[in-house]
Scaffold this motif. Sequence first.
Motif, mmCIF file in Angstrom:
data_model
loop_
_atom_site.group_PDB
_atom_site.id
_atom_site.type_symbol
_atom_site.label_atom_id
_atom_site.label_comp_id
_atom_site.label_asym_id
_atom_site.label_seq_id
_atom_site.Cartn_x
_atom_site.Cartn_y
_atom_site.Cartn_z
ATOM 1 N N ASP A 1 0.858 -1.182 0.000
ATOM 2 C CA ASP A 1 0.000 0.000 0.000
ATOM 3 C C ASP A 1 0.896 1.235 0.000
ATOM 4 O O ASP A 1 1.640 1.459 0.963
ATOM 5 N N PRO A 2 0.860 2.055 -1.064
ATOM 6 C CA PRO A 2 1.765 3.212 -1.139
ATOM 7 C C PRO A 2 1.438 4.295 -0.125
ATOM 8 O O PRO A 2 2.292 5.125 0.180
ATOM 9 N N LYS A 3 0.246 4.290 0.396
ATOM 10 C CA LYS A 3 -0.172 5.325 1.352
ATOM 11 C C LYS A 3 0.272 4.999 2.770
ATOM 12 O O LYS A 3 0.707 5.875 3.515
ATOM 13 N N TYR A 4 0.179 3.726 3.152
ATOM 14 C CA TYR A 4 0.500 3.335 4.522
ATOM 15 C C TYR A 4 1.756 2.474 4.619
ATOM 16 O O TYR A 4 2.156 2.095 5.728
ATOM 17 N N VAL B 1 2.174 -4.065 3.438
ATOM 18 C CA VAL B 1 1.929 -5.054 2.380
ATOM 19 C C VAL B 1 0.635 -5.810 2.664
ATOM 20 O O VAL B 1 0.435 -6.323 3.767
ATOM 21 N N LEU B 2 -0.237 -5.865 1.664
ATOM 22 C CA LEU B 2 -1.497 -6.599 1.765
ATOM 23 C C LEU B 2 -1.530 -7.705 0.721
ATOM 24 O O LEU B 2 -0.974 -7.556 -0.365
ATOM 25 N N ASN B 3 -2.211 -8.795 1.046
ATOM 26 C CA ASN B 3 -2.457 -9.859 0.076
ATOM 27 C C ASN B 3 -3.840 -9.655 -0.526
ATOM 28 O O ASN B 3 -4.832 -9.560 0.205
ATOM 29 N N PRO C 1 -3.705 -9.366 9.762
ATOM 30 C CA PRO C 1 -3.330 -8.287 10.699
ATOM 31 C C PRO C 1 -2.983 -6.983 9.995
ATOM 32 O O PRO C 1 -3.296 -5.898 10.511
ATOM 33 N N ASN C 2 -2.353 -7.065 8.823
ATOM 34 C CA ASN C 2 -2.009 -5.842 8.096
ATOM 35 C C ASN C 2 -3.254 -5.122 7.596
ATOM 36 O O ASN C 2 -3.319 -3.887 7.593
ATOM 37 N N TYR C 3 -4.248 -5.884 7.161
ATOM 38 C CA TYR C 3 -5.512 -5.267 6.741
ATOM 39 C C TYR C 3 -6.190 -4.595 7.927
ATOM 40 O O TYR C 3 -6.708 -3.476 7.806
#
Length: 334
Positions: free
Chosen positions: A106-109, A112-114, A218-220
């Motif tokens: 995610d370029p904003k935060y 890394v998301l799947n 958890p990243n989401y």
Amino acid sequence: MALIDRIKFEGNPSEIVWKYPSDEISTAGQLVVDENLEAIFFKEGKALDTFGPGTHTLKTGNIPILEALVNLPFGGKTPFTAEVYYVNKSIMALKWGTTTPIPLEDPKYKIVLNIRAFGDYKFRIKDSRSFLLNVVKGGNRTTNEAIDEFLKPNIVRGIGDFISEVILNNNTSVVEINKYRDESSTAGRVKLAPEFEKYGIDLTEFNVSSVNFDQNDPNYQRIQKIITDKFEIDMLGDKYQQKKMFDIGQAAAENEGQGGGAMGAGMGMGMGMNMGQMMGNMMNQGGGQNQAGGAAPAANDPAARIAKLKGLLDQGLISAEEFDAKKKEILSSL
């Protein structure tokens, strides 16, 4: 085996490629090609003569490439072996989807998301010869399912690139990408069309129907909390810190209430409200002097306010980020 005097398409109209079941052919026979179809002769892995819609008599002279390869004599019925492929040049529609999650930062935060993505696409065979040589490859792929399996990896490889492009162009987060499905679809077609063209395919339409996330990732959940906190800050403004202290007090009340009943809960709630009032007082920048015009009370002294903040930090009632932000605010008012 009897020689074939009439070759005609007998497959399903929805099939992309259909191979004539016999390769024993004779000159002076007929080749029938329906509308939206194209017939190509193959021999020894080579694409030879091509025929469009119509009825064609297979005689020496109108199959020059094949004639040169097999050295056909002139006149009469001459047997020869060759494979005949019919290619459907109508617009075809297939679905696509990721079989495994694709990691995307995610370029904003900077998290890394799947992701999983799904959609559909439409195409037509533009160059039958190139398509047969690069995709079908001499009969290894003649069913729609086999061709679909060949094409899908090309789509999946490009997903991360064009979704990232849409996110950056709109200065948004990965978790908000479904707001930009139309832009993602357009970007996907622009990205993938040159790749499909290598195989003789014209990608006429490409659609992204959804991008999904694992809700338990958890990243989401971290990104969702950041978004929720930012929304509360924007909505509550200066009152956000008071609400934060109230939430801390409420959590303390619940913990104490487990061992001390209603009295413990009341003490915890009271602590939260007192902390909220304390933070509210510290956020008040007015009243540098008392009504009698004397010196500012100790509660409004910057050093005293920072010390109180440090006490809240040491007790775990505010986070280090909140302490730093409030400290900066107090110092900037000097």
